[in-house]
Write a protein that holds these residues in place. Sequence first.
Motif, short mmCIF file in Angstrom:
data_model
loop_
_atom_site.label_atom_id
_atom_site.label_comp_id
_atom_site.label_asym_id
_atom_site.label_seq_id
_atom_site.Cartn_x
_atom_site.Cartn_y
_atom_site.Cartn_z
N LEU A 70 -14.81 -65.95 68.73
CA LEU A 70 -15.95 -66.05 69.65
C LEU A 70 -15.96 -67.39 70.40
CD1 LEU A 70 -18.72 -64.42 67.41
CD2 LEU A 70 -17.33 -63.35 69.20
N GLU A 71 -15.29 -68.38 69.83
CA GLU A 71 -15.21 -69.70 70.47
C GLU A 71 -14.09 -69.77 71.50
OE1 GLU A 71 -17.11 -72.49 70.26
OE2 GLU A 71 -18.47 -71.12 69.24
N MET A 72 -13.23 -68.73 71.54
CA MET A 72 -12.04 -68.79 72.41
C MET A 72 -12.32 -68.22 73.79
SD MET A 72 -9.09 -67.28 69.93
CE MET A 72 -8.86 -67.82 68.25
N GLU A 73 -11.51 -68.67 74.78
CA GLU A 73 -11.51 -68.05 76.11
C GLU A 73 -10.83 -66.67 75.98
OE1 GLU A 73 -12.94 -69.26 78.77
OE2 GLU A 73 -13.54 -71.05 77.65
N PRO A 74 -11.13 -65.75 76.91
CA PRO A 74 -10.51 -64.41 76.81
C PRO A 74 -8.99 -64.47 76.68
CG PRO A 74 -12.19 -64.41 78.49
CD PRO A 74 -12.09 -65.83 78.03
#
Length: 251
Positions: A70-74
């Motif tokens: 959830l903390e990552m970019e797509p």
Amino acid sequence: MLEIKNLHVKLEEEDKQILKGVDLTVEAGKVHAIMGPNGSGKSTLSYVLSGKDGYEVTEGTATLDGEDILEMEPEERAAAGLFLAFQYPVEIPGVGNMTFLRTAVNAQRKARGEDEISASDFLKLVRERAASLEIDADMLKRPVNVGFSGGEKKRNEILQMAMLEPKMCILDETDSGLDVDAMKLVAHGVNALRDQGRGFLVITHYQRLLDHIKPDVVHIMSNGRIIKTGGPELALEVEKNGYADMKAEVA
Ligand SMILES: Nc1ncnc2c1ncn2[C@@H]1O[C@H](COP(=O)(O)OP(=O)(O)OP(=O)(O)O)[C@@H](O)[C@H]1O
């Protein structure tokens, strides 16, 4: 592999809670199916996992092999091995299908610290995988999804998945709009990728897809939560009786 705990999600634009505490674990090597009434939050779950804008996680976690996605970019989620086959695949005018696939494959290889795939290896691979999905050479040359029929778009999503070989594959109603033969091709594409290291989350309304992609686990989502989990027999129960009894059980 994919572990979702107590996930609560609301829309960013308005104060509307859509996911209200989703708990779900997809183990490596397993196929989990999610069924549920319209508007229950199935697509929202797939969008939030893949990083679409417009949603706010208000509580809970989602990890892929222990990493907080959830903390990552797509694109970081994709590089970590997450893939979403869209319910409504988008058209990308001006970008050739083949160029798109090769760029995506190489971007992921780069993120993993690997060399780019050679043009000849790529061509061999894409032709082989496209042929197994009955996607002809002409469709590979055309702009991504532009003018493709509904069924062709869905098969093209599976071609992307086959080329990227993701760790965790999410399919959002890939069967909708497919004729019977195309559904078998798609199922075959998914089954060909099934292995011990890969997990699948298959969102569908119809038991018939699950005749071809045999799920290990079936979940029923209603009103933003998983209300029931079982084996393939749960999908048969839905086909026969709908969702009313299951919803009543948790009411
Ligand atoms: N951008 C938005 N604005 C307003 N409501 C939204 C938005 N996105 C989702 N919703 C609402 O969230 C709820 C869940 O939608 P979602 O698409 O996740 O359901 P679903 O289970 O995939 O449904 P279906 O089976 O019909 O595809 C619906 O009531 C939908 O209208």
